[in-house]
Motif scaffolding. Structure first.
Motif, PDB file in Angstrom:
ATOM      1  N   GLY A 110     -11.582   6.947   7.655  1.00 51.20           N
ATOM      2  CA  GLY A 110     -11.760   7.622   7.184  1.00 51.20           C
ATOM      3  C   GLY A 110     -10.327   7.485   6.426  1.00 51.20           C
ATOM      4  O   GLY A 110      -9.940   7.871   5.728  1.00 51.20           O
ATOM      5  N   ALA A 111      -9.326   7.023   7.593  1.00 52.82           N
ATOM      6  CA  ALA A 111      -8.090   6.662   6.610  1.00 52.82           C
ATOM      7  C   ALA A 111      -7.518   5.950   5.589  1.00 52.82           C
ATOM      8  O   ALA A 111      -7.011   7.169   4.474  1.00 52.82           O
ATOM      9  CB  ALA A 111      -6.607   5.659   7.909  1.00 52.82           C
ATOM     10  N   THR A 112      -8.117   5.264   5.308  1.00 51.98           N
ATOM     11  CA  THR A 112      -7.869   4.529   3.836  1.00 51.98           C
ATOM     12  C   THR A 112      -8.669   4.866   2.567  1.00 51.98           C
ATOM     13  O   THR A 112      -8.035   5.285   1.998  1.00 51.98           O
ATOM     14  CB  THR A 112      -9.274   3.221   4.635  1.00 51.98           C
ATOM     15  N   GLU A 113     -10.018   6.266   3.079  1.00 52.45           N
ATOM     16  CA  GLU A 113     -10.259   6.792   2.328  1.00 52.45           C
ATOM     17  C   GLU A 113      -8.942   7.943   1.716  1.00 52.45           C
ATOM     18  O   GLU A 113      -9.263   7.966   0.251  1.00 52.45           O
ATOM     19  CB  GLU A 113     -11.843   8.065   3.253  1.00 52.45           C
ATOM     20  N   ASN A 114      -8.589   8.203   2.502  1.00 58.47           N
ATOM     21  CA  ASN A 114      -7.787   9.256   2.224  1.00 58.47           C
ATOM     22  C   ASN A 114      -6.729   8.589   1.781  1.00 58.47           C
ATOM     23  O   ASN A 114      -6.222   9.774   0.456  1.00 58.47           O
ATOM     24  CB  ASN A 114      -6.956   9.887   3.704  1.00 58.47           C
ATOM     25  N   LEU A 115      -5.611   7.377   1.701  1.00 56.76           N
ATOM     26  CA  LEU A 115      -4.950   7.004   0.863  1.00 56.76           C
ATOM     27  C   LEU A 115      -5.909   7.103  -0.431  1.00 56.76           C
ATOM     28  O   LEU A 115      -4.810   6.599  -1.361  1.00 56.76           O
ATOM     29  CB  LEU A 115      -4.849   5.822   1.818  1.00 56.76           C
ATOM     30  N   ILE A 147       0.767   9.192   4.103  1.00 56.59           N
ATOM     31  CA  ILE A 147       1.661   8.544   3.817  1.00 56.59           C
ATOM     32  C   ILE A 147       1.912   7.654   5.435  1.00 56.59           C
ATOM     33  O   ILE A 147       2.756   6.552   5.624  1.00 56.59           O
ATOM     34  CB  ILE A 147       2.990   8.564   2.943  1.00 56.59           C
ATOM     35  N   SER A 148       2.286   8.896   6.421  1.00 53.02           N
ATOM     36  CA  SER A 148       2.757   8.164   7.571  1.00 53.02           C
ATOM     37  C   SER A 148       1.956   7.570   8.726  1.00 53.02           C
ATOM     38  O   SER A 148       1.305   7.009   8.773  1.00 53.02           O
ATOM     39  CB  SER A 148       4.176   9.186   7.952  1.00 53.02           C
ATOM     40  N   ALA A 149       0.988   8.635   9.411  1.00 48.87           N
ATOM     41  CA  ALA A 149      -0.137   8.939  10.152  1.00 48.87           C
ATOM     42  C   ALA A 149      -1.214   8.292   9.491  1.00 48.87           C
ATOM     43  O   ALA A 149      -1.185   7.031  10.417  1.00 48.87           O
ATOM     44  CB  ALA A 149      -0.410  10.011  10.257  1.00 48.87           C
ATOM     45  N   ASP A 150      -1.931   7.951   8.450  1.00 47.52           N
ATOM     46  CA  ASP A 150      -2.738   7.414   8.340  1.00 47.52           C
ATOM     47  C   ASP A 150      -2.585   5.548   7.678  1.00 47.52           C
ATOM     48  O   ASP A 150      -2.987   4.896   8.100  1.00 47.52           O
ATOM     49  CB  ASP A 150      -3.461   7.393   6.966  1.00 47.52           C
ATOM     50  N   VAL A 151      -1.052   5.159   7.184  1.00 43.95           N
ATOM     51  CA  VAL A 151      -0.176   3.965   7.015  1.00 43.95           C
ATOM     52  C   VAL A 151      -1.110   3.235   8.793  1.00 43.95           C
ATOM     53  O   VAL A 151      -0.441   2.202   8.951  1.00 43.95           O
ATOM     54  CB  VAL A 151       0.531   3.976   5.832  1.00 43.95           C
ATOM     55  N   LEU A 176       0.929  -1.156  -0.183  1.00 43.06           N
ATOM     56  CA  LEU A 176      -0.306  -0.342   0.347  1.00 43.06           C
ATOM     57  C   LEU A 176       1.337   1.131   0.285  1.00 43.06           C
ATOM     58  O   LEU A 176       0.548   2.162  -0.382  1.00 43.06           O
ATOM     59  CB  LEU A 176      -1.577  -0.361   1.282  1.00 43.06           C
ATOM     60  N   ARG A 177       2.149   1.309   0.518  1.00 45.16           N
ATOM     61  CA  ARG A 177       3.030   2.236   1.106  1.00 45.16           C
ATOM     62  C   ARG A 177       3.622   2.770  -0.589  1.00 45.16           C
ATOM     63  O   ARG A 177       2.799   3.779  -1.309  1.00 45.16           O
ATOM     64  CB  ARG A 177       3.507   2.891   1.761  1.00 45.16           C
ATOM     65  N   GLU A 178       4.253   1.196  -1.165  1.00 41.90           N
ATOM     66  CA  GLU A 178       4.603   0.949  -2.571  1.00 41.90           C
ATOM     67  C   GLU A 178       3.835   1.801  -3.885  1.00 41.90           C
ATOM     68  O   GLU A 178       4.009   3.175  -4.266  1.00 41.90           O
ATOM     69  CB  GLU A 178       4.981  -0.069  -2.833  1.00 41.90           C
ATOM     70  N   LYS A 179       2.541   1.455  -3.402  1.00 42.32           N
ATOM     71  CA  LYS A 179       1.219   2.618  -4.409  1.00 42.32           C
ATOM     72  C   LYS A 179       1.020   3.781  -4.710  1.00 42.32           C
ATOM     73  O   LYS A 179       0.858   4.386  -5.121  1.00 42.32           O
ATOM     74  CB  LYS A 179       0.550   1.082  -4.224  1.00 42.32           C
ATOM     75  N   THR A 180       1.174   3.968  -3.380  1.00 41.53           N
ATOM     76  CA  THR A 180       0.835   5.414  -2.672  1.00 41.53           C
ATOM     77  C   THR A 180       1.446   6.657  -2.940  1.00 41.53           C
ATOM     78  O   THR A 180       1.646   6.977  -3.972  1.00 41.53           O
ATOM     79  CB  THR A 180      -0.038   5.563  -0.962  1.00 41.53           C
ATOM     80  N   TYR A 181       2.743   5.746  -2.585  1.00 43.33           N
ATOM     81  CA  TYR A 181       4.042   6.859  -3.228  1.00 43.33           C
ATOM     82  C   TYR A 181       4.420   7.097  -4.521  1.00 43.33           C
ATOM     83  O   TYR A 181       4.423   7.647  -5.176  1.00 43.33           O
ATOM     84  CB  TYR A 181       5.397   6.322  -1.999  1.00 43.33           C
ATOM     85  N   SER A 182       4.098   5.520  -5.327  1.00 42.63           N
ATOM     86  CA  SER A 182       4.274   5.552  -6.404  1.00 42.63           C
ATOM     87  C   SER A 182       3.597   6.562  -7.065  1.00 42.63           C
ATOM     88  O   SER A 182       4.180   7.489  -7.834  1.00 42.63           O
ATOM     89  CB  SER A 182       4.625   4.199  -6.976  1.00 42.63           C
ATOM     90  N   ASN A 183       2.150   6.642  -7.131  1.00 44.83           N
ATOM     91  CA  ASN A 183       1.159   7.501  -7.504  1.00 44.83           C
ATOM     92  C   ASN A 183       1.415   8.711  -6.809  1.00 44.83           C
ATOM     93  O   ASN A 183       0.925   9.871  -7.822  1.00 44.83           O
ATOM     94  CB  ASN A 183      -0.976   7.190  -6.983  1.00 44.83           C
ATOM     95  N   LEU A 184       1.319   9.525  -6.889  1.00 40.89           N
ATOM     96  CA  LEU A 184       1.940  10.690  -5.521  1.00 40.89           C
ATOM     97  C   LEU A 184       2.903  11.417  -6.340  1.00 40.89           C
ATOM     98  O   LEU A 184       2.681  12.221  -6.869  1.00 40.89           O
ATOM     99  CB  LEU A 184       2.196  10.584  -3.884  1.00 40.89           C
ATOM    100  N   ILE A 185       3.998  10.428  -6.527  1.00 41.11           N
ATOM    101  CA  ILE A 185       5.459  11.108  -7.315  1.00 41.11           C
ATOM    102  C   ILE A 185       5.057  10.969  -8.789  1.00 41.11           C
ATOM    103  O   ILE A 185       5.916  12.019  -9.249  1.00 41.11           O
ATOM    104  CB  ILE A 185       6.173  10.296  -6.808  1.00 41.11           C
ATOM    105  N   LYS A 186       4.246  10.385  -9.206  1.00 42.00           N
ATOM    106  CA  LYS A 186       3.908  10.607 -10.435  1.00 42.00           C
ATOM    107  C   LYS A 186       2.895  11.903 -11.258  1.00 42.00           C
ATOM    108  O   LYS A 186       1.924  11.656 -12.035  1.00 42.00           O
ATOM    109  CB  LYS A 186       3.134   9.358 -11.397  1.00 42.00           C
TER     110      LYS A 186
END
Length: 583
Positions: A311-316, A126-130, A98-108
């Protein structure tokens, strides 16, 4: 009200998408679930066997049952360890995906996305929600299932001991446990309010002491004393309110929960006197009652944590669902297909969030391969926007931008950007070593290539002057280096990239004379045999370029060589040069 429920259902449905990141490890999850059930079952057998132990008459029977209890506790310990470890495997591996997917999409994501978001907010996702999800999957879900199993299993065990006593218990204990939970939650809110008011009073002190000169200059000591006194009085008032409710809560716990247990014991003793249950059964029943009551109180808290996790899942997932740029992370860019010829054909541009403001209007310019072209103009004229369009940080609003006779939108984005290097005014260095920052231009470069790039950037000598040489840490954002040193590291990074197109965005405007001389010399080497676009602030540095474009209010007002433009006494370029010479 119906709308609110619909939103909750959609949030829950959206959150279920999260499980695809954990599905590769479902074998570990279900194994952990089995051990969770075994652990809960072992826990539920304890009161039953303990009660039976009390009813045994002979030493042999007591010893035998005590040994069984010991083995059950040993099994429970093993089951608990395996459950925790297996759930941790699922959580860590799933969250890593999940972290990898989130960061990968974020940086693109495109630049306009980052222009409308705060870095702290994105970092929190990426930090608090995860981290919240980590707690959920390692603890909350398991605890929620355990509480459910304990409640239903406990009630079943209670009903086998005494149906009458079970009905009596269910009419009293769960209700009191839930009241205690919501009462405690209310007190928690009061405590938070107290902390907020204390923080406000501390802010008064901080602001007053930081601005003590202003306070004294306006003779406002009495005003500040009254302001602080008012905040202190608020603290006292809400603290006393909090104390009253905390006292009532403790009294309720003592009277309510203990009273309920006493009530169960009282009714159980009556049943014992009538011969309906034994003394051991009564002990087992009381312990089961404590288990079930605690589970009723605890499940509400665990449920609240699961709602937070939703809620955290929605944000991610919102970040993952954002439309990213078309970048293939596994692609090898075809750099050689792009040359340095650039054409702006009737380019118009407005920022998406400010459609009423024309930033560029009917821009026509042509830069041949290998030419050095400067773009000048006052702040806000649109110079940096031209660079942003060339890097495709934004798409043109009208007209066409052509590179090597190909529309820029038809060029692979990675190939385009790998063909361009930029040396900005404000150099951004990462918090690693000098070598790592130079390698950012070409991560697979050899040590010899790095050294050669540093020499061409006039950076080699100052790098070797450090005890650690190329392994010197630059600090966060390069704070350990001077402005000129950072610029030369950035130039070395661009040299290593060996771009077809070079952009110098006011690269020497903030340097002293000595640093500017070294940097300018390095830039001259870098511009050789490549298309160069110079966003110029110090106009004396662009005397030898092939052509100068003067931008005013988003349009090209003048173009020509330095010598040609300087002769136009009424021209904007001439006025800009005179203004700098005067200053």
């Amino acid at each position: 009200m119906a709308k609110r429920e619909k939103l909750k259902k959609s949030a829950l449905k959206k959150s279920l998408r999260l499980f695809k990141y954990f599905s590769p490890y479902k074998g570990y999850f279900f194994s952990g679930l089995v051990f969770l059930m075994l652990s809960s079952a072992a826990t539920l057998t304890f009161p039953y066997l303990l009660g039976g132990l009390l009813d045994k008459d002979t030493t042999a029977e007591i010893n035998k049952l005590a040994l069984v209890l010991l083995f059950i506790f040993l099994g429970n310990a093993i089951f608990s360890f395996l459950r925790i470890y297996l759930f941790e495997i699922v959580t860590q591996k799933g969250l890593a995906l999940l972290r990898e997917k989130t960061y990968s999409n974020l940086i693109k994501l495109p630049i306009q996305f980052f222009n409308s978001r705060r870095v702290g907010e994105l970092n929190s996702r990426i930090s608090a929600d995860v981290s919240l999800l980590q707690t959920t999957f390692t603890t909350s879900i398991a605890e929620f299932l355990r509480q459910i199993f304990t409640i239903f299993g406990g009630i079943i065990m209670l009903s086998t001991i005494s149906g009458k006593l079970t009905i009596f218990m269910l009419a009293v204990v769960p209700v009191i446990a839930l009241i205690a939970y919501f009462f405690g939650k209310f007190i928690g809110k009061l405590s938070k309010q107290t902390q907020d008011i204390i923080a406000d009073s501390n802010t008064v002190v901080e602001e007053t002491l930081q601005g003590i000169n202003v306070v004294k200059a306006f003779a406002n000591e009495v005003f500040e004393i009254k302001r602080y006194k008012s905040s202190i009085e608020k603290i006292v008032k809400i603290s006393l309110t909090n104390a009253r409710f905390r006292g009532a809560f403790v009294s309720f716990i003592i009277f309510g929960l203990f009273g309920a247990i006493i009530g169960v014991i009282w009714f159980g003793l009556l049943l014992k006197e009538s011969g309906e249950i034994t003394q051991g059964d009564l002990l087992s029943f009381v312990i089961y009652t404590v288990f079930v009551g605690a589970s009723f109180g605890g499940i509400a808290d665990v449920y609240a944590q699961l709602v937070k996790a939703t809620g955290a899942t929605e944000n991610l997932l919102d970040l993952i669902d954002e439309e990213s740029e078309n970048i293939d992370l596994n692609q090898t860019a075809t750099i050689n297909k792009i040359s340095g010829k650039i054409e702006f054909k009737k380019i118009g541009f407005v920022y998406p969030n400010r459609p009423e403001n024309d930033v560029l209007k009917d821009i026509n310019l042509e830069i041949n391969e290998g030419e050095k072209v400067a773009i000048v103009g006052q702040s806000g004229a649109g110079k940096s926007t031209i660079v942003s369009l060339l890097l495709r940080f934004y798409n043109v609003s009208s007209g066409s931008l052509v590179i090597n006779n190909q529309n820029i939108n038809d060029i692979d984005l990675t190939s385009l950007r790998e063909s361009i290097a930029i040396v900005p005014q404000e150099v951004m260095l990462f918090g690693g070593t000098i070598k790592e920052n130079i390698l950012y231009g070409k991560p697979d470069a050899s040590d010899n290539e790095v050294i050669e790039a540093a020499k061409n950037a006039n950076a080699y000598e100052f790098i070797l002057s450090f005890p650690e040489g190329f392994d010197t840490l630059v600090g966060e954002r390069g704070v350990q280096l001077s402005g000129g040193q950072k610029q030369r590291v950035a130039i070395a990074r661009a040299v290593l990239r060996n771009p077809k197109i070079l952009i110098l965005d006011e690269a020497t405007s903030s340097l002293d004379s000595k640093s500017e001389s070294l940097v300018q010399e390095a830039l001259e080497k870098l511009m050789e045999n490549r298309t160069s676009i110079i966003i110029a602030h110090r106009l004396s540095t662009i005397r030898n370029v092939d052509r100068i474009y003067v931008i005013e209010n988003g349009s090209i007002s003048e173009e020509g060589t330095y010598d040609f433009l300087i002769k136009n006494e009424t021209g904007i370029f001439k006025k800009l040069v005179d203004l700098q010479n005067t200053n």
